[in-house]
Motif scaffolding. Structure first.
Motif, mmCIF file in Angstrom:
data_model
loop_
_atom_site.group_PDB
_atom_site.id
_atom_site.type_symbol
_atom_site.label_atom_id
_atom_site.label_comp_id
_atom_site.label_asym_id
_atom_site.label_seq_id
_atom_site.Cartn_x
_atom_site.Cartn_y
_atom_site.Cartn_z
ATOM 1 N N PHE A 1 80.375 -59.122 16.656
ATOM 2 C CA PHE A 1 79.315 -59.690 15.849
ATOM 3 C C PHE A 1 79.911 -60.248 14.561
ATOM 4 N N SER A 2 79.399 -61.387 14.155
ATOM 5 C CA SER A 2 79.775 -61.943 12.860
ATOM 6 C C SER A 2 78.696 -61.584 11.857
ATOM 7 N N LEU A 3 79.052 -61.637 10.592
ATOM 8 C CA LEU A 3 78.066 -61.376 9.552
ATOM 9 C C LEU A 3 76.930 -62.386 9.638
ATOM 10 N N GLY A 4 77.286 -63.638 9.970
ATOM 11 C CA GLY A 4 76.256 -64.668 10.099
ATOM 12 C C GLY A 4 75.257 -64.351 11.196
ATOM 13 N N SER A 5 75.738 -63.879 12.345
ATOM 14 C CA SER A 5 74.825 -63.550 13.446
ATOM 15 C C SER A 5 73.974 -62.343 13.094
ATOM 16 N N ASP A 6 74.559 -61.393 12.355
ATOM 17 C CA ASP A 6 73.776 -60.230 11.923
ATOM 18 C C ASP A 6 72.655 -60.641 10.972
ATOM 19 N N LEU A 7 72.969 -61.514 10.028
ATOM 20 C CA LEU A 7 71.951 -61.962 9.086
ATOM 21 C C LEU A 7 70.876 -62.781 9.792
ATOM 22 N N SER A 8 71.287 -63.574 10.775
ATOM 23 C CA SER A 8 70.321 -64.350 11.546
ATOM 24 C C SER A 8 69.375 -63.429 12.310
ATOM 25 N N GLU A 9 69.929 -62.372 12.892
ATOM 26 C CA GLU A 9 69.108 -61.396 13.612
ATOM 27 C C GLU A 9 68.205 -60.629 12.661
ATOM 28 N N LEU A 10 68.774 -60.221 11.524
ATOM 29 C CA LEU A 10 68.025 -59.411 10.571
ATOM 30 C C LEU A 10 66.845 -60.175 9.981
ATOM 31 N N THR A 11 67.048 -61.456 9.730
ATOM 32 C CA THR A 11 65.991 -62.273 9.122
ATOM 33 C C THR A 11 65.109 -62.954 10.174
ATOM 34 N N LYS A 12 65.403 -62.687 11.459
ATOM 35 C CA LYS A 12 64.654 -63.313 12.556
ATOM 36 C C LYS A 12 64.555 -64.819 12.313
ATOM 37 N N ALA A 13 65.725 -65.458 12.335
ATOM 38 C CA ALA A 13 65.834 -66.855 11.917
ATOM 39 C C ALA A 13 64.898 -67.779 12.685
ATOM 40 N N ARG A 14 64.769 -67.578 13.991
ATOM 41 C CA ARG A 14 63.895 -68.459 14.782
ATOM 42 C C ARG A 14 62.429 -68.255 14.422
ATOM 43 N N LEU A 15 62.048 -66.995 14.202
ATOM 44 C CA LEU A 15 60.673 -66.722 13.795
ATOM 45 C C LEU A 15 60.398 -67.290 12.409
ATOM 46 N N THR A 16 61.357 -67.135 11.506
ATOM 47 C CA THR A 16 61.196 -67.688 10.156
ATOM 48 C C THR A 16 61.075 -69.205 10.206
ATOM 49 N N PHE A 17 61.859 -69.835 11.081
ATOM 50 C CA PHE A 17 61.754 -71.293 11.235
ATOM 51 C C PHE A 17 60.363 -71.691 11.708
ATOM 52 N N MET A 18 59.793 -70.913 12.648
ATOM 53 C CA MET A 18 58.444 -71.221 13.133
ATOM 54 C C MET A 18 57.416 -71.040 12.023
ATOM 55 N N VAL A 19 57.619 -70.021 11.188
ATOM 56 C CA VAL A 19 56.726 -69.806 10.049
ATOM 57 C C VAL A 19 56.761 -71.010 9.122
ATOM 58 N N HIS B 1 58.674 -75.715 -3.252
ATOM 59 C CA HIS B 1 58.435 -74.350 -3.716
ATOM 60 C C HIS B 1 57.666 -73.538 -2.673
ATOM 61 N N THR B 2 56.742 -74.180 -1.985
ATOM 62 C CA THR B 2 55.963 -73.488 -0.953
ATOM 63 C C THR B 2 56.860 -73.009 0.176
ATOM 64 N N LEU B 3 57.728 -73.892 0.661
ATOM 65 C CA LEU B 3 58.598 -73.529 1.777
ATOM 66 C C LEU B 3 59.623 -72.476 1.366
ATOM 67 N N LEU B 4 60.202 -72.623 0.176
ATOM 68 C CA LEU B 4 61.192 -71.647 -0.268
ATOM 69 C C LEU B 4 60.550 -70.279 -0.487
ATOM 70 N N GLY B 5 59.422 -70.241 -1.177
ATOM 71 C CA GLY B 5 58.746 -68.967 -1.415
ATOM 72 C C GLY B 5 58.304 -68.308 -0.127
ATOM 73 N N THR B 6 57.769 -69.105 0.794
ATOM 74 C CA THR B 6 57.334 -68.565 2.083
ATOM 75 C C THR B 6 58.511 -68.021 2.870
ATOM 76 N N ALA B 7 59.633 -68.728 2.832
ATOM 77 C CA ALA B 7 60.832 -68.270 3.546
ATOM 78 C C ALA B 7 61.319 -66.933 3.000
ATOM 79 N N LEU B 8 61.321 -66.773 1.688
ATOM 80 C CA LEU B 8 61.782 -65.523 1.081
ATOM 81 C C LEU B 8 60.876 -64.353 1.467
ATOM 82 N N VAL B 9 59.575 -64.585 1.477
ATOM 83 C CA VAL B 9 58.640 -63.527 1.876
ATOM 84 C C VAL B 9 58.807 -63.205 3.359
ATOM 85 N N ALA B 10 59.037 -64.226 4.187
ATOM 86 C CA ALA B 10 59.232 -63.995 5.625
ATOM 87 C C ALA B 10 60.499 -63.183 5.874
ATOM 88 N N VAL B 11 61.559 -63.476 5.139
ATOM 89 C CA VAL B 11 62.803 -62.716 5.277
ATOM 90 C C VAL B 11 62.579 -61.261 4.888
#
Length: 322
Positions: A30-48, A71-81
């Motif tokens: 596992f790479s740190l990048g893949s772990d962070l992608s899994e942890l933040t549910k990158a695909r789900l966050t993208f759908m959000v 600001h809306t997209l950035l704030g929403t992304a941070l809350v989703a993460v």
């Protein structure tokens, strides 16, 4: 930077006294990048973010406040993460029991639990502050509500009641409403109709996933419709009913006058295809048909949102041509 994941004799499964399903491979890189992608549910966050963007764009009626959108997209992304991190922290013992989630970062202890939770809380706080300061209070409140329902209602209810499918549809449907309120500063018909469409869209989507992974969910003791449905009849019936209800609801933007004929035809056609996929799954409740319903749901959502976004310029062009 790589991490090697091997069986841990002191993992949560041993503590629970349960048996871990044997994966195909017990050692992974596992790479740190893949772990962070899994942890933040990158695909789900993208759908959000995609559905938030759709709500903002449609409610803006073509007049974009680009800075506010950013600001809306950035704030929403941070809350989703933040939501994803807290969700996986609370579910780490359950995740250890399921084949599809037993190599997540918290389960294998590749990432420190307390420090990561703290980082998630900081990101969530920054996201809410950004929405409140740079967008509006209503949007920040809806984002906070999404986080609370997802983490503190949907997550623990998985072990308690089948109602979790309905509860989970609420935070999943709030992003377009968040986008719409960010654009206008108040509740509006556009945001509410998109909320209704997404809430109903998620039900057949969830039922397909629940059937595809019902063995995992049974092993983890999760209360899904599929885990107490030996034949698939109940799961299939739920999928068909929710898809049928979605059909008229998907036409709401046209009925309230926000969209025109192009959207109505596109939405009607897409919803009928969705119903047909649900009916096929109900007739043949097996993994291939569940996967077909799942893929249909994945295709349905961006297409119907695109049709809604294109409806206004198409109507303007036709009016100009006339």
């Amino acid at each position: 930077m790589n991490f090697t994941c091997a069986p841990n004799p002191a993992d949560p499964v041993a503590v629970l006294g349960a048996t871990r399903p044997e994966p195909a491979r017990l050692v992974h890189e596992f790479s740190l990048g893949s772990d962070l992608s899994e942890l933040t549910k990158a695909r789900l966050t993208f759908m959000v973010l995609l559905t938030t963007l759709a709500g903002f764009c449609v409610a803006s009626h073509g007049v974009f406040a680009w800075t506010r959108l950013g600001h809306t997209l950035l704030g929403t992304a941070l809350v989703a993460v933040c939501s994803s991190i807290l969700n996986q922290a609370l579910e780490r013992d359950t995740d250890a029991l399921m084949r599809r989630t037993q190599v997540r970062p918290f389960v294998t202890r590749r990432l420190p639990l307390r420090e990561t939770i703290l980082a998630g809380l900081v990101l969530g706080g920054l996201g809410l502050a950004e929405l409140a300061w740079f967008v509006n209070g209503l949007t920040a409140w809806l984002s906070f509500l999404t986080l609370v329902i997802y983490v503190f209602a949907y997550t623990p209810l998985k072990r308690v009641s089948e109602i979790i499918t309905l509860v989970g549809a609420i935070p999943g449907a709030l992003p377009p409403l968040i986008g719409a309120t960010a654009a206008t500063g108040h509740f509006n018909v556009v945001g509410l109709t998109l909320f209704a469409i997404l809430a109903l869209w998620q039900l057949p989507h969830f039922y397909a996933i629940a059937w595809m992974y019902r063995d995992d969910y049974q092993a983890a003791g999760l209360r899904m419709v599929s885990t107490h449905d030996a034949t698939g009849a109940r799961t299939g019936a739920h999928a068909v009913i929710s898809a049928l209800v979605l059909l008229p609801v998907s036409l709401l933007p046209a009925w309230v006058g926000h969209a025109g004929l192009f959207y109505a035809v596109a939405a009607g056609f897409l919803s009928l295809v969705f119903v047909a996929a649900a009916v096929r799954f109900a007739e043949h409740p097996d993994r291939p048909h569940a996967r077909s319903l799942f893929l249909t749901s994945i295709i349905y959502l961006p297409l119907i949102l695109t049709a809604l976004a294109l409806d206004v310029p198409i109507r303007s062009f036709c009016s100009g041509g006339l």
